[in-house]
Write an enzyme that holds these catalytic residues in place. Structure first.
Site: not given
Ligand code: ADP
Length: 403
Positions: A7, A91, A180, A212, A241, A334, A385
């Site tokens: 990526n 990607r 996505h 995102g 955003r 998640e 992904e």
């Molecule tokens: P990206 O879009 O950069 O791939 P991710 O899918 O890794 O991002 O998501 C990042 C987001 O997930 C951040 O806002 C982070 O705060 C949130 N996040 C990660 N772990 C937790 C958690 N345990 N509880 C709440 N939010 C979380």
């Protein structure tokens, strides 16, 4: 077959090496600060400690060379020789209307990705640098590209066209593409497998909520509508955003604040969303924490974020004339118990009945968080992904070798 997934961003390159016999990850890592001083390579071999190296990496060709050195290193490597890698999958964010599935890289494919630079100026040029860098370092290895937009190419024109003069679509291909796609495709497949139901029979909404965020209406396994548009700015409120807003705000703000096009673009992409409303952070963990400590702006940001997602779920249930599966995925989807609770609360009329205890379980596998009696099954499905990119690459290369 061993497959390397890449990526490539403008100043970073993430990688994962898969053994496709059992889909295990042999090593992963990232190169950061390419083209800046003190570039960092972080390499994580499976079952061995992480390695960090700081050096000068001026371009993507050198970045891939460093990755190759890491992967074949006698101590922390995962391969004896780079020729063990039989395929590389990339990607690519934008596939425009040209690509509705993953493809092997050819001259024609590269030309088409270049034609799409206009639609994804921050991403596609960086992906091309990644493809060229692999070509230079590993000239005989077949490469495949997996597009974030491809899965959404099944949307009907009622979903993908904007109600603006059609000449703009004809001339500039202004339309909804959605993003996505790899994640929406992967988690919808996983959800159907978990439910042991043919995906063709399901009406599903998948919510990919990370930094995102987008959601997709998936009818019979095909994308029917999705919240991101021509660019990843439209739709849900996100970390930084804005998501949906009245388009008239753009010229109004430009006029009142004397902002340039670039400035307003940066405002909407980097300084809006949860960050702007909370005034604290774009990170859901920090915002939730501040909300629980009584911060009013954090609560407003959280409430707006979840309210807007809830509206999309209602809209997509109407768009498909029904709903049987709701899926949460990505960092926030998640992990955030609070977000899932806030979104599912008060939409019992749709047949969504959240089980609070199950919602609070912290597990890493596919899990059901709705009550047994809930008509709509609510699932948490970890996205992957990279695995889908590895699978598509493997299948394309295997097919080309046998044909
Ligand atoms: P990206 O879009 O950069 O791939 P991710 O899918 O890794 O991002 O998501 C990042 C987001 O997930 C951040 O806002 C982070 O705060 C949130 N996040 C990660 N772990 C937790 C958690 N345990 N509880 C709440 N939010 C979380």
């Amino acid at each position: 077959m061993k497959v390397l997934v890449i990526n490539a961003g403008s100043s970073s390159l993430k990688y994962q090496l898969y053994d496709m016999r059992d889909e295990s990850v042999l090593a992963s890592g990232r190169v950061e600060r390419i083209g800046m001083d003190s570039s960092i390579v972080t390499h994580e071999p499976a079952d061995k400690p992480e390695v960090r190296q700081v050096s000068e990496i001026l371009d993507h060709v050198t970045a891939v060379k460093r990755v190759a050195e890491m992967l074949t290193h006698p101590e922390h490597g995962a391969l004896t020789h780079m020729n063990e890698i039989e395929a590389v999958g990339h990607r690519v964010v934008h596939g425009g209307e040209a690509f509705s599935s993953s493809v092997l890289v050819t001259q024609e494919v590269k030309l088409e990705i270049r034609r799409l630079f206009d639609l994804a100026p921050l991403h596609n040029p960086a992906h091309m640098m990644g493809i060229t860098a692999v070509e230079t370092n590993m000239p005989d290895v077949p490469q495949a590209v997996v597009f974030d937009t491809a899965f959404h190419q099944t949307m009907p024109n009622t979903s993908y066209l904007y109600p603006i003069p059609t000449v703009l679509y004809r001339r500039h291909k202004i339309r909804r593409y959605g993003f996505h796609g790899t994640s929406h495709s992967y988690v919808s497949g996983q959800a159907a497998d978990y439910l042991e139901k043919p995906i063709e029979s399901l009406k599903m909404i998948t919510c990919h909520i990370g930094n995102g965020a987008s959601c997709a209406a998936i009818l019979g396994g095909k994308s029917f509508d999705t919240s991101m548009g021509m660019t990843p700015l439209e739709g849900l409120m996100m970390g930084t955003r804005s998501g949906d807003l009245d388009p008239a705000i753009v010229p109004f703000v430009m006029n009142k604040e004397e902002l340039t096009l670039n400035e307003v673009n940066s405002m909407l992409n980097k300084h809006s969303g949860m960050l702007a409303v909370s005034g604290i952070s774009s990170d859901m963990r920090e915002v939730t924490e501040a909300m629980h400590e009584g911060d009013k702006n954090a609560k407003l940001a959280f409430d707006m974020y979840t309210y807007r997602l809830k509206k999309y779920i209602g809209a997509y249930a109407a768009a498909m004339n029904g709903l049987d599966t709701l899926v949460f995925t990505a960092g926030v989807g998640e992990n955030s118990v609070a977000l899932r609770k806030a979104v599912c609360e008060g939409i019992t009329f749709l047949g969504i009945d959240l089980d609070e205890e199950r919602n609070e379980e912290r597990r890493k596998d596919v899990r059901e968080i709705s009550k047994i009696s809930s008509r709509v099954k609510v699932l948490v499905v970890p996205t992957n992904e990279e695995l889908l990119i590895a699978r598509d690459t493997y299948n394309l290369v295997k097919k080309s070798k046998t044909s």
